[in-house]
Design an enzyme around this catalytic site. Structure first.
Site, PDB file in Angstrom:
ATOM      1  N   HIS A 190       0.635  -1.503  -0.130  1.00 14.23           N
ATOM      2  CA  HIS A 190      -0.249   0.220  -0.100  1.00 14.23           C
ATOM      3  C   HIS A 190       0.647   1.018   0.074  1.00 14.23           C
ATOM      4  O   HIS A 190       2.001   1.226   0.141  1.00 14.23           O
ATOM      5  CB  HIS A 190      -0.686   0.303   1.137  1.00 14.23           C
ATOM      6  CG  HIS A 190      -1.938  -1.297   1.254  1.00 14.23           C
ATOM      7  ND1 HIS A 190      -3.434  -1.307   0.265  1.00 14.23           N
ATOM      8  CD2 HIS A 190      -2.178  -2.038   2.198  1.00 14.23           C
ATOM      9  CE1 HIS A 190      -4.308  -1.397   0.012  1.00 14.23           C
ATOM     10  NE2 HIS A 190      -3.727  -2.365   1.457  1.00 14.23           N
ATOM     11  N   CYS A 232      -0.627   2.534  -4.104  1.00 14.43           N
ATOM     12  CA  CYS A 232      -0.977   3.765  -4.738  1.00 14.43           C
ATOM     13  C   CYS A 232      -0.332   4.969  -4.725  1.00 14.43           C
ATOM     14  O   CYS A 232       1.121   5.055  -3.565  1.00 14.43           O
ATOM     15  CB  CYS A 232      -2.265   4.111  -3.345  1.00 14.43           C
ATOM     16  SG  CYS A 232      -3.518   2.882  -4.456  1.00 14.43           S
TER      17      CYS A 232
END
Length: 610
Positions: A190, A232
């Site tokens: 992430h 991301c």
């Protein structure tokens, strides 16, 4: 592709730069005595994630947690790891580099080290969902790196301590590092705009990369260091437009009739992300100042102009920019007082989906448009609303009249860039050059600041359809922060006896271009490859893995012998950006546009195993 005339106009940078960029206030900025940037600002961006993976939708994002009532101990840990010195002190005393090594235009890679960090489960307090499907990505990349002959290692669910232990293990084996031609680190996790998550905390991307820079890891000096991020880079969703694939009727000579074409890769439609086909060329690295001589102009523009004049027919634009990285990064030595070995390292960020080079001389010249930003006031400009702008800065919205045409092939003065639709349809390339002061994410007009993102969005796929699938090149000579670039200094040497291959005796060699020493910026020879553009989410299928890693792995497997790595990454940009259609509940056209940021100083070609 772009025409030869495009590069001829670009070669006039130096003269135009001197005439357009010198203003009255610049008399206080004496050459090499002050940094030309009085402004520095930080943007606070709030990120959001989709917390649950719905059974009806398997495409999920590798996003950051909601910033809110987060565990304060976790935040304190993050501060410790995120904090990094803004100017690294250089090594005491110069090292050495051979003249033959300095003259090489391609990295020599006979052996390499690859580390794949695959994080799936995270500590509860981080409020992050599991990254189902990432095992597919990790296995694929690990196999590709092994096939390239790299000494590869895979870390699953790595904490910050695990990562640091592995990196220190690599750095401590100095003899092995000296024989290593390339380092690759792939982080599947992430993330947000400038950080990635280990299983227990957030880590600044810059902090991770700085572990292997010229100051901290001299054994990897002048060797490529590639960082690949499947994560991301914000909570936004990439946007763009749909286009139907058509094929000319082969039975009509004038090809007036058209019908829908089904493409095995792309289907009946493609998606053009708003970020597609942009190339941003910066005079300096993010966070650092950019120098300029008040009489001769800037070293960046001067070197760019010279490389364009020397460009060969077989050169593509990536190669030109890589040479500029080398010439400015290693050859320019700012005379800045009391600051050690100050450096300036240019870089470029590519969202291109095709190679950018000259037309064959036998082909008919095609049209392009070249623009410079002139000094105009923000109050006199028509407003253009752009989403996701950081509020609070005067002049943050872009307007049409900020950009004034300087020249095009037909020597017509169209006035408004986007107003002349007919001209834009026949134009093969748009180049915008900004010569001004700046901060990390903005540039200055005479009366206010303008977000660079806003400038570029004015010509994206949604706002300027006439430039679909055409290169849009933005060249920025401006500071990107208030810090000074650091690095190390090395003497240029040549073997005393050229007939002795193992000759240890050497003497200082004066190089006509670089002098007796070169400087290696801390950012030199890094290549950062991102699965998505800054500010946006990166998708992953919970069963088949991420489209970015899947296409990267496929392109690495198909890579031909002697093929430049930039070409491989450009194909990944195209395949993910135009082919991937996220199954997302959001209305409108959702896209994902990869990109890469290059500080490389040579061409990068992998030596594949037979």
């Amino acid at each position: 592709m772009a025409s030869p005339q495009l590069f001829k106009f670009l070669s006039r940078f130096s003269d135009l730069y001197v005439r357009l960029s010198i203003h009255k206030e610049e008399e206080i900025y004496r050459y090499n005595t002050r940094l030309v940037n009085n402004y520095y600002c930080h943007s606070h961006i709030i990120f959001s994630i989709i917390k649950e993976e719905m059974d009806s939708r398997k495409d999920v994002t590798d996003a950051s947690p909601i910033i809110g009532d987060c565990d304060h101990q976790t935040l304190e840990k993050q501060k410790l790891i995120m904090t990094n010195g803004t100017h690294s002190v250089s090594n005491s005393g110069p090292g050495t580099i051979s003249k033959s090594h300095l003259d090489q235009e391609r990295y020599s890679i006979s052996a390499g080290i690859a580390v794949v960090i695959n994080n799936i489960e995270f500590k509860t307090e981080l409020n992050l969902p599991d990254r189902k499907g990432s095992d597919v990505d990790a296995s694929s990349l690990f196999q590709r790196f092994q096939e390239l002959g790299f000494d590869s290692d895979l870390l699953n669910d790595a904490s910050n301590e695990d990562m640091m232990e592995k990196f220190n293990e690599i750095k401590d084996d100095k003899e092995n590092l000296k024989k290593t031609g390339c380092l690759i680190v792939a982080l599947l996790t992430h993330g947000n705009e400038d950080s990635v998550y280990m299983t227990d905390m957030s880590v600044k991307i810059k902090t991770v990369m700085d572990l292997f820079n010229a100051t901290n890891c001299p054994e990897l000096n002048l060797k490529p260091k590639i960082f690949i991020f499947q994560a991301c880079r914000g909570g936004g969703l990439g946007r763009g437009v749909n286009m139907k694939l058509i094929r000319d009727d082969p039975n009509k000579a004038d090809a007036a009739g058209e019908y829908s074409e089904y493409d095995e890769k792309f289907g009946e439609t493609i998606r053009i992300p708003n970020e597609a086909d942009f190339l941003a060329v910066y005079s300096t690295s993010s966070g650092y100042g950019s120098f300029r001589n008040t009489e001769k102009g800037s070293p960046f523009v001067r070197q760019l102009s010279e490389e364009l004049l020397k460009m060969k027919k077989e050169d593509d634009f990536y190669r030109i920019l890589t040479r500029v990285n080398k010439r400015v990064g290693m050859g320019y030595k700012p005379n800045f007082p009391n600051s050690g070995d100050v450096t300036q390292m240019p870089c470029f960020i590519s969202h291109l989906t095709k190679e950018l080079d000259q037309f064959d001389e036998a082909q008919e010249p095609r049209q392009f448009i070249l623009y410079f930003v002139r000094s105009q006031t923000a109050e006199d400009m028509e407003k253009f609303d752009v989403l996701d702008a950081v509020a609070g800065n005067k002049g943050e919205t872009l307007t049409k009249t900020q950009i004034t045409p300087i020249a095009n092939e037909t020597e017509s003065n169209s006035g408004q860039v986007k107003g002349d639709k007919k001209s834009l349809k026949t134009t093969d390339c748009l180049i915008v050059v900004l010569l001004t002061h700046g901060t990390e994410d903005s540039v200055y007009m005479t009366d206010g600041v303008v977000k660079i993102k806003n400038v570029m969005e004015y010509f994206n796929a949604t706002n300027c359809p006439e430039l679909h699938l055409k290169p849009k090149v933005f060249i920025l000579q401006a500071c990107r922060g208030s810090d000074l670039g650091g690095g190390v200094e090395m003497k240029v040497i040549k073997n005393r006896d050229p007939n002795q291959a193992d000759a240890m005796a050497s003497y200082v060699e004066y190089d006509e271009e670089f002098g007796e020493t070169i400087r290696i910026p801390n950012e030199a020879d890094f290549l950062a490859v991102y699965s998505t553009s800054t500010g946006y989410g990166s998708f992953r299928n919970t069963e088949t893995g991420s489209p970015f890693v899947r296409h990267l792995s496929d392109e690495l497997m198909k890579m031909t012998k002697g093929e430049d790595f930039y070409k491989v990454l450009t194909r990944v940009n195209k395949n993910v950006g135009m082919r991937y259609k996220p199954n997302h509940s959001s209305k409108g056209v959702v896209t994902q546009m990869p990109c890469f940021i290059s500080h490389l100083t040579k061409d990068l070609v992998f030596k594949q195993k037979v």
